[in-house]
Design a protein around this motif. Structure first.
Motif, short mmCIF file in Angstrom:
data_model
loop_
_atom_site.label_atom_id
_atom_site.label_comp_id
_atom_site.label_asym_id
_atom_site.label_seq_id
_atom_site.Cartn_x
_atom_site.Cartn_y
_atom_site.Cartn_z
N ARG A 51 3.32 -8.94 -1.39
CA ARG A 51 3.34 -8.28 -1.77
C ARG A 51 1.60 -7.50 -1.45
O ARG A 51 0.33 -8.14 -2.38
CB ARG A 51 3.53 -7.98 -3.12
CG ARG A 51 4.86 -7.76 -3.47
CD ARG A 51 5.14 -7.05 -4.84
NE ARG A 51 6.44 -7.29 -5.22
CZ ARG A 51 7.44 -6.74 -6.19
NH1 ARG A 51 6.42 -6.64 -7.18
NH2 ARG A 51 8.65 -6.27 -6.05
N VAL A 52 1.16 -6.69 -0.70
CA VAL A 52 0.04 -5.52 -0.63
C VAL A 52 0.00 -4.30 -0.71
O VAL A 52 0.73 -3.80 -1.38
CB VAL A 52 -0.09 -6.14 1.17
CG1 VAL A 52 -1.44 -5.11 1.31
CG2 VAL A 52 0.17 -7.31 1.90
N SER A 53 -1.10 -4.28 -1.56
CA SER A 53 -1.19 -3.54 -2.40
C SER A 53 -2.44 -2.67 -1.51
O SER A 53 -3.36 -3.07 -1.24
CB SER A 53 -2.62 -3.93 -4.64
OG SER A 53 -0.34 -3.99 -4.65
N VAL A 54 -2.40 -1.29 -2.35
CA VAL A 54 -3.85 -0.42 -1.44
C VAL A 54 -3.73 0.65 -2.48
O VAL A 54 -3.97 0.57 -3.39
CB VAL A 54 -3.03 0.74 -0.17
CG1 VAL A 54 -2.92 -0.36 1.04
CG2 VAL A 54 -1.87 1.52 -0.46
N GLU A 55 -5.43 0.85 -2.71
CA GLU A 55 -5.78 1.93 -3.03
C GLU A 55 -5.66 3.52 -3.75
O GLU A 55 -4.96 3.72 -4.07
CB GLU A 55 -7.55 2.07 -3.07
CG GLU A 55 -8.21 2.32 -4.39
CD GLU A 55 -9.97 2.54 -4.14
OE1 GLU A 55 -10.65 3.47 -4.07
OE2 GLU A 55 -10.45 1.10 -3.54
N LYS A 56 -4.96 3.98 -2.23
CA LYS A 56 -4.54 5.02 -1.74
C LYS A 56 -2.83 4.64 -0.81
O LYS A 56 -3.05 3.73 -0.33
CB LYS A 56 -5.67 5.94 -0.96
CG LYS A 56 -6.78 6.11 -2.25
CD LYS A 56 -7.65 7.63 -1.18
CE LYS A 56 -8.20 6.24 -0.11
NZ LYS A 56 -9.29 7.28 0.77
N GLU A 57 -2.02 5.91 -1.15
CA GLU A 57 -1.35 5.72 -0.23
C GLU A 57 -1.72 5.36 1.02
O GLU A 57 -2.38 6.27 1.68
CB GLU A 57 -0.32 6.92 -0.53
CG GLU A 57 0.81 6.52 -1.32
CD GLU A 57 1.14 7.93 -1.82
OE1 GLU A 57 2.66 8.55 -0.72
OE2 GLU A 57 1.33 8.62 -3.27
N GLU A 58 -0.61 4.75 1.62
CA GLU A 58 -1.27 3.98 3.33
C GLU A 58 -0.34 5.07 4.71
O GLU A 58 0.94 4.35 4.33
CB GLU A 58 -1.62 2.76 3.20
CG GLU A 58 -2.56 2.44 4.62
CD GLU A 58 -3.41 3.10 5.38
OE1 GLU A 58 -3.14 3.88 6.56
OE2 GLU A 58 -4.75 2.92 4.92
N PRO A 59 -0.89 5.50 5.10
CA PRO A 59 0.58 6.03 6.48
C PRO A 59 0.39 5.17 7.57
O PRO A 59 1.19 5.18 8.54
CB PRO A 59 0.10 7.23 7.01
CG PRO A 59 -1.40 7.24 6.48
CD PRO A 59 -1.68 6.42 5.73
N LEU A 60 -0.57 4.62 7.25
CA LEU A 60 -0.47 3.66 8.69
C LEU A 60 0.03 1.75 7.89
O LEU A 60 -1.08 0.85 9.11
CB LEU A 60 -1.97 3.18 9.81
CG LEU A 60 -2.71 4.51 10.47
CD1 LEU A 60 -3.75 4.69 10.51
CD2 LEU A 60 -1.50 4.69 10.84
N TRP A 61 0.56 2.15 7.51
CA TRP A 61 0.86 0.56 7.04
C TRP A 61 1.21 -1.06 8.10
O TRP A 61 0.31 -1.49 8.35
CB TRP A 61 1.90 0.21 6.64
CG TRP A 61 1.77 0.92 4.43
CD1 TRP A 61 2.07 1.91 4.32
CD2 TRP A 61 1.23 -0.30 3.51
NE1 TRP A 61 1.97 1.77 2.63
CE2 TRP A 61 1.43 0.61 2.82
CE3 TRP A 61 0.81 -1.86 3.36
CZ2 TRP A 61 0.92 0.20 1.67
CZ3 TRP A 61 0.74 -1.91 2.08
CH2 TRP A 61 0.25 -1.56 1.16
N GLU A 62 2.15 -0.22 9.19
CA GLU A 62 2.81 -1.16 9.51
C GLU A 62 1.57 -1.56 11.13
O GLU A 62 1.49 -2.63 11.19
CB GLU A 62 3.92 -0.64 10.60
CG GLU A 62 4.90 -0.68 9.67
CD GLU A 62 5.36 0.64 8.78
OE1 GLU A 62 4.28 1.93 8.83
OE2 GLU A 62 5.97 0.65 8.31
#
Length: 171
Positions: free
Chosen positions: A75-86
């Motif tokens: 699982r990978v976590s980000v601080e803010k929602e990330e539109p460019l995940w892939e």
């Protein structure tokens, strides 16, 4: 990650889960593990080794951490929602390297140290060069640390990215 993971999905708005492909090997013959993926991602997401700090700046600042869920899940976590995940999970900077091999290069084999990462740059081993494709190619020459010659490994499960059978189109 598309060839190293069989699926990926958002399990929360700020957490993506990756299901890793079974049977992926690194160039030294070891199996790619969830631990390899975690150390590879975290060395960039939590960078403190100066060359990695520079490489992660700007593009990977939103990524907080990678965590192992089980032997084939990360699982990978980000601080803010990330539109460019892939896109961001596929940057060259997040290439997958073997944890045990890297930690064992210098000093304490249980700890990832700056000297390990520096030594790794002189003796790279991973799931693929120049891209993270399982069993894609191997370094077949590294003369004086000046250049690299690559070729497909015999275990590659996909067609080589360096195919010599393609002919350029006629003009």
């Amino acid at each position: 990650m598309p060839v190293l993971a069989t699926e990926w999905k958002l399990v929360e708005p700020k957490v993506m889960e990756l299901k890793l492909r079974e049977g992926v090997t690194v160039h030294n013959g070891g199996a790619m593990t969830a631990d390899d993926v975690v150390i590879s991602l975290n060395r960039m997401y939590q960078a403190d080794f100066p060359p990695y700090v520079v490489r992660s700046r700007g593009r990977l600042g939103n990524f907080v951490k990678a965590e192992k869920v089980d032997e084939l899940t990360v699982r990978v976590s980000v601080e803010k929602e990330e539109p460019l995940w892939e896109t961001l999970l596929n940057l060259q900077q997040v290439m997958i390297i073997p944890e045990d091999y890297t930690k064992g290069l210098t000093g304490d084999p249980k700890v990832a140290e700056h000297d390990d990462f520096e030594a790794f740059s002189l003796a790279p081993v991973g799931t693929g060069l120049p891209t993270a494709w399982p069993n894609s190619c191997r370094a077949s020459a590294w003369p004086g640390n000046v250049s690299t010659a690559s070729g497909a490994t015999p275990r590659r499960w996909k067609r080589s990215p360096f195919s010599t059978s393609r002919k350029p189109p006629l003009a």
